[in-house]
Design a protein around this motif. Sequence first.
Motif, PDB file in Angstrom:
ATOM      1  N   LEU A 234       0.831  -1.206   0.000  1.00  0.00           N
ATOM      2  CA  LEU A 234       0.000   0.000   0.000  1.00  0.00           C
ATOM      3  C   LEU A 234       0.865   1.255   0.000  1.00  0.00           C
ATOM      4  CD1 LEU A 234      -2.772  -1.128   2.505  1.00  0.00           C
ATOM      5  CD2 LEU A 234      -3.069  -0.678   0.050  1.00  0.00           C
ATOM      6  N   GLU A 237       2.053   1.724  -3.453  1.00  0.00           N
ATOM      7  CA  GLU A 237       0.970   2.186  -4.327  1.00  0.00           C
ATOM      8  C   GLU A 237       1.002   3.705  -4.493  1.00  0.00           C
ATOM      9  OE1 GLU A 237      -3.937   1.980  -4.598  1.00  0.00           O
ATOM     10  OE2 GLU A 237      -2.864   0.972  -2.977  1.00  0.00           O
ATOM     11  N   ASP A 238       1.396   4.426  -3.445  1.00  0.00           N
ATOM     12  CA  ASP A 238       1.436   5.884  -3.509  1.00  0.00           C
ATOM     13  C   ASP A 238       2.424   6.399  -4.547  1.00  0.00           C
ATOM     14  OD1 ASP A 238      -0.447   6.058  -1.505  1.00  0.00           O
ATOM     15  OD2 ASP A 238       1.023   6.324   0.100  1.00  0.00           O
ATOM     16  N   LYS A 257      -2.574  -1.161  -9.011  1.00  0.00           N
ATOM     17  CA  LYS A 257      -3.288  -0.621  -7.839  1.00  0.00           C
ATOM     18  C   LYS A 257      -4.497  -1.489  -7.505  1.00  0.00           C
ATOM     19  CE  LYS A 257      -2.218   4.298  -8.478  1.00  0.00           C
ATOM     20  NZ  LYS A 257      -2.816   5.642  -8.703  1.00  0.00           N
ATOM     21  N   GLY A 258      -5.230  -1.915  -8.540  1.00  0.00           N
ATOM     22  CA  GLY A 258      -6.400  -2.731  -8.310  1.00  0.00           C
ATOM     23  C   GLY A 258      -6.061  -4.044  -7.624  1.00  0.00           C
ATOM     24  N   ILE A 260      -3.434  -4.617  -5.716  1.00  0.00           N
ATOM     25  CA  ILE A 260      -3.013  -4.333  -4.337  1.00  0.00           C
ATOM     26  C   ILE A 260      -4.245  -4.119  -3.459  1.00  0.00           C
ATOM     27  CG2 ILE A 260      -1.859  -2.646  -2.859  1.00  0.00           C
ATOM     28  CD1 ILE A 260       0.134  -2.176  -5.151  1.00  0.00           C
ATOM     29  N   GLU A 261      -5.198  -3.336  -3.960  1.00  0.00           N
ATOM     30  CA  GLU A 261      -6.418  -3.077  -3.187  1.00  0.00           C
ATOM     31  C   GLU A 261      -7.197  -4.377  -2.947  1.00  0.00           C
ATOM     32  OE1 GLU A 261      -7.226  -0.355  -1.761  1.00  0.00           O
ATOM     33  OE2 GLU A 261      -5.737   0.991  -2.639  1.00  0.00           O
ATOM     34  N   LYS A 262      -7.224  -5.226  -3.955  1.00  0.00           N
ATOM     35  CA  LYS A 262      -7.919  -6.516  -3.802  1.00  0.00           C
ATOM     36  C   LYS A 262      -7.289  -7.355  -2.702  1.00  0.00           C
ATOM     37  CE  LYS A 262      -8.739  -8.467  -7.708  1.00  0.00           C
ATOM     38  NZ  LYS A 262      -8.513  -9.251  -8.943  1.00  0.00           N
ATOM     39  N   ALA A 264      -5.521  -6.182  -0.220  1.00  0.00           N
ATOM     40  CA  ALA A 264      -5.741  -5.505   1.062  1.00  0.00           C
ATOM     41  C   ALA A 264      -7.126  -5.824   1.600  1.00  0.00           C
ATOM     42  CB  ALA A 264      -5.570  -4.001   0.900  1.00  0.00           C
ATOM     43  N   THR A 265      -8.119  -5.835   0.703  1.00  0.00           N
ATOM     44  CA  THR A 265      -9.496  -6.132   1.116  1.00  0.00           C
ATOM     45  C   THR A 265      -9.633  -7.578   1.590  1.00  0.00           C
ATOM     46  OG1 THR A 265     -10.360  -4.515  -0.461  1.00  0.00           O
ATOM     47  CG2 THR A 265     -11.894  -6.169   0.351  1.00  0.00           C
TER      48      THR A 265
END
Length: 268
Positions: A234, A237-238, A257-258, A260-262, A264-265
């Motif tokens: 994360l 990602e920045d 990014k998608g 990584i977010e997946k 993380a969720t």
Amino acid sequence: MAFRRLLKGQVEWDLLEGVAREVGRRYGQSDLRVEFLDADNWLSTPFVVNGRWFVKVMTDQHSLLHAVLTTGRNLGAFSSGREGFFEHVADPLEMAERELEATRKMRDIGLHVPEPVEAFAHEGLGVLVVEYLPEFRTLSDLTPDEVGRYAPDLFSALARMHAAGLAHGDLRAENVLVARDTLYLIDATSVRADAADQARAYDLACAMAALEPRIGPRRVVAAASEHYPITDLLAAEDFLDFVNIRPDHDFDAASVKGEIEKNATAGA
């Protein structure tokens, strides 16, 4: 092309000959064979002596360009909401010494890098000498299957470097080599010692950017996740948008990014 040569700090032939002779003198080589590589180097003029020593020659122009690029990269870090962490160098010799020091530190912790030899000044030039790796291929030269095979090795090397408080600072496909069936890192740059977290996130973003076009975002993030917790992904990602505007990276930042977010969720 003339402007490009100006930026790259082209070294006069007699000076390059003088550097090659000095390398030969230092290492007891009277018969010299000099080979210039077909490489797009902006911050040095590289060549190989007797198939054993990789030599990088750095001029005042290279030092000036390094300062300009460093300023741009620090501005990019600011745009990502982070403090700039790239370090300026004073002159060509310091450029060579910094890279030698970074290479030595990486080798000392067991990373695969060309063996560092020395850095010295010659006629106002900075000269770096390291081991030459014959028959190497860059990450860009590998097939997608090969990239997928070496991707875990890249993240493993980065994780080991970061755990030791080091950072690469200029990770891209051209700076990841495969030789002797082994992955090597080259061309580490100078980053501030007190900005390890930012440099760590930037390195990780650059690694994902270098790999994504060859093996896709899902496999990239999966390989990174083997060695880094989701909090590090994360943080990286920045930096992805900043990395994506660099001319030496071309990848699908939104897809990375998608993924990584997946992850993380899923781990929440």
